[in-house]
Design a protein around this motif. Structure first.
Motif, mmCIF file in Angstrom:
data_model
loop_
_atom_site.group_PDB
_atom_site.id
_atom_site.type_symbol
_atom_site.label_atom_id
_atom_site.label_comp_id
_atom_site.label_asym_id
_atom_site.label_seq_id
_atom_site.Cartn_x
_atom_site.Cartn_y
_atom_site.Cartn_z
ATOM 1 N N TYR A 47 85.250 15.714 34.285
ATOM 2 C CA TYR A 47 85.145 14.317 34.260
ATOM 3 C C TYR A 47 85.481 13.839 33.063
ATOM 4 C CZ TYR A 47 82.422 10.046 34.730
ATOM 5 O OH TYR A 47 81.886 8.834 35.230
ATOM 6 N N ASP A 51 89.959 12.115 28.285
ATOM 7 C CA ASP A 51 89.495 11.096 27.430
ATOM 8 C C ASP A 51 89.699 11.501 25.717
ATOM 9 O OD1 ASP A 51 87.090 9.920 25.532
ATOM 10 O OD2 ASP A 51 86.821 9.254 27.484
ATOM 11 N N PRO A 185 78.511 8.026 29.630
ATOM 12 C CA PRO A 185 79.261 8.827 30.658
ATOM 13 C C PRO A 185 78.358 9.188 31.487
ATOM 14 C CG PRO A 185 80.275 9.258 28.274
ATOM 15 C CD PRO A 185 79.299 8.543 28.121
ATOM 16 N N THR A 186 78.800 9.434 32.650
ATOM 17 C CA THR A 186 77.758 10.098 33.795
ATOM 18 C C THR A 186 77.334 11.412 33.366
ATOM 19 O OG1 THR A 186 78.963 8.677 35.555
ATOM 20 C CG2 THR A 186 77.634 10.653 36.227
ATOM 21 N N GLY A 289 78.759 10.728 40.143
ATOM 22 C CA GLY A 289 79.868 10.210 39.190
ATOM 23 C C GLY A 289 80.992 10.578 39.788
ATOM 24 N N GLN A 290 81.306 11.386 40.680
ATOM 25 C CA GLN A 290 82.444 11.774 41.632
ATOM 26 C C GLN A 290 82.898 10.440 42.414
ATOM 27 O OE1 GLN A 290 84.433 14.246 41.412
ATOM 28 N NE2 GLN A 290 85.812 13.530 43.144
ATOM 29 N N LEU A 293 84.507 7.629 39.981
ATOM 30 C CA LEU A 293 85.722 8.074 39.508
ATOM 31 C C LEU A 293 86.534 7.893 40.735
ATOM 32 C CD1 LEU A 293 85.636 11.377 37.356
ATOM 33 C CD2 LEU A 293 86.266 9.098 36.687
ATOM 34 N N SER A 294 86.419 8.168 41.858
ATOM 35 C CA SER A 294 87.088 8.060 43.079
ATOM 36 C C SER A 294 87.372 6.681 43.265
ATOM 37 C CB SER A 294 86.463 8.815 44.224
ATOM 38 O OG SER A 294 86.432 10.035 43.858
ATOM 39 N N HIS A 296 87.697 4.217 40.895
ATOM 40 C CA HIS A 296 88.114 3.658 39.786
ATOM 41 C C HIS A 296 87.160 3.054 39.144
ATOM 42 C CE1 HIS A 296 91.979 4.832 41.433
ATOM 43 N NE2 HIS A 296 91.646 4.019 42.581
ATOM 44 N N HIS A 297 86.006 3.814 38.781
ATOM 45 C CA HIS A 297 84.925 3.227 38.148
ATOM 46 C C HIS A 297 84.164 2.134 38.708
ATOM 47 C CE1 HIS A 297 85.688 5.919 34.673
ATOM 48 N NE2 HIS A 297 87.009 5.927 34.789
ATOM 49 N N GLN A 299 80.932 0.615 40.302
ATOM 50 C CA GLN A 299 79.776 0.942 40.581
ATOM 51 C C GLN A 299 78.553 0.218 41.228
ATOM 52 O OE1 GLN A 299 79.271 3.059 35.771
ATOM 53 N NE2 GLN A 299 77.674 1.909 36.675
#
Length: 372
Positions: A47, A51, A185-186, A289-290, A293-294, A296-297, A299
């Protein structure tokens, strides 16, 4: 098993040793912290890849786990308090990990300040215990209190101050910091909500149950706080649009279940639910979280949908976690919540006029609260 490693502090006739205490409760907590923590660490490698704060993140994360282990293994209140403040510091560092965003820094400061209220209450309780018993060893204090504080106002006052655990566990009225803690972060959200910070208050009350049992009024207050929190937080989750905030309010509600169980004397059921919740809530956060991320952040749950085909494994994990959270039959959440509700119903039935009791075979359930 108690192990005195070395003398630590000696002042005004009070000697505190660096001692560790390991029993069934500590074993469960250590298993949850290290087991769920390991899975989150492995998840975090992917994840957080790329960074710029990768090394700093894992430094904070390991410090967090270490502080929580000190908290649950401490044989005296001073060592427990060291771990207690350690997890508070680490939560501040991790929630504000992406500190260049002003809202992240605000969320970190809010969590730090709000939880300090409960920490002050805990510190006052420790000062009273030192003055009354001249020791901070947890097991010695519990034994002495059961001998000297029967029908004493000191038991009520100390139990009330120890109820400052509501700060770390995000219970009413100190629950406002946890939804904002989603700024981190998640993997941090998964660790805080599943295996570390929010479970600290539950552990503290379970560890000092001998003190709480001396004050039935405070036990009732613990149950009331838990019941109100679990209901209000669940209602709040229904109107959230941010995926992680939905899970955050869900955590507040589930910790409310644990406080409700503790207030009813169902200590084993509370710890059982703590263990099951740690695994399925970590699963939910990591699956979330997956998805984030998939996308593009992204939520906002209103912009999500149709993810079953492109992300079948994540969908399956999320479905399993949701089933356990909803306590569907044959899931871990079903068995742990069932134990809590059975104990609460048995206690309530025992208080009804005529002394009504569960018919067989339910009458063979736990008799921790005195109802059978």
């Amino acid at each position: 098993m108690s192990v005195e490693l070395l003398p630590w502090l000696s002042s005004a006739g009070l000697t505190v040793g660096f001692s560790l205490y390991f029993d069934g409760l500590s074993a469960v907590m250590v298993g949850v912290i290290t087991g769920v923590g390991l899975l989150i660490h492995l998840y975090s490698v992917a994840y957080m890849a790329g960074d710029e704060g990768f090394a700093r993140f894992f430094g904070y994360l390991n410090l967090f786990v270490g502080a929580m282990l000190i908290l649950v293994l401490g044989g005296d209140f001073l060592l427990l308090y060291l771990g207690w403040e350690g997890v508070g510091l680490c939560s501040f560092l991790l929630i504000g990990f992406w500190y260049r965003e002003p809202e992240n820094g605000y969320a970190a400061r809010k969590a730090f300040v709000v939880t300090r209220i409960g920490d002050i209450a805990l510190a006052l309780a420790l000062l009273i215990l030192i003055q009354q018993f001249g020791t901070l060893r947890i097991q010695d204090i519990v034994e002495l209190a059961q001998l000297q504080w029967v029908q004493s106002d000191w038991a009520t006052w100390v139990a009330l101050l120890l109820l400052g655990a509501v700060g770390k566990s995000a219970q009413l009225p100190l629950q406002t910091w946890l939804p904002d803690a989603m700024a981190g972060p998640t993997p941090v959200s998964a660790l805080i909500h599943a295996a570390t910070m929010v479970t600290a208050g539950v552990y503290l009350i379970a560890r000092t149950q001998g003190l709480f049992l001396l004050s039935p009024e405070v036990m009732e207050l613990v149950a009331l706080v838990g019941a109100l929190t679990l209901f209000l937080a669940a209602c709040s989750a229904l109107v959230q649009q941010d995926l992680k905030r939905v899970l955050a309010y869900s955590t507040i509600s589930q910790i409310g279940y644990m406080f409700f169980a503790l207030g009813n004397g169902a200590f084993a059921a509370a710890i059982f639910h703590l263990m099951t919740h740690a695994f399925f809530k970590a699963l939910l956060f990591m699956a979330a979280g997956q998805v984030i991320l998939s996308l593009h952040h992204e939520q906002d749950i209103r912009r999500m949908g149709g993810l079953l085909r492109p992300m079948p494994f994540s969908a399956l994990c999320f479905a399993i976690g949701c089933a356990a959270l909803a306590a569907l039959p044959l899931t871990s959440g079903f068995y742990s919540k069932d134990a809590i509700l059975l104990q609460a119903w048995g206690c309530m039935a025992a208080a009804l006029p005529g002394g009504w009791r569960w018919p067989a075979p339910w009458s063979r359930r736990s008799t921790v609260c005195g109802c059978s």
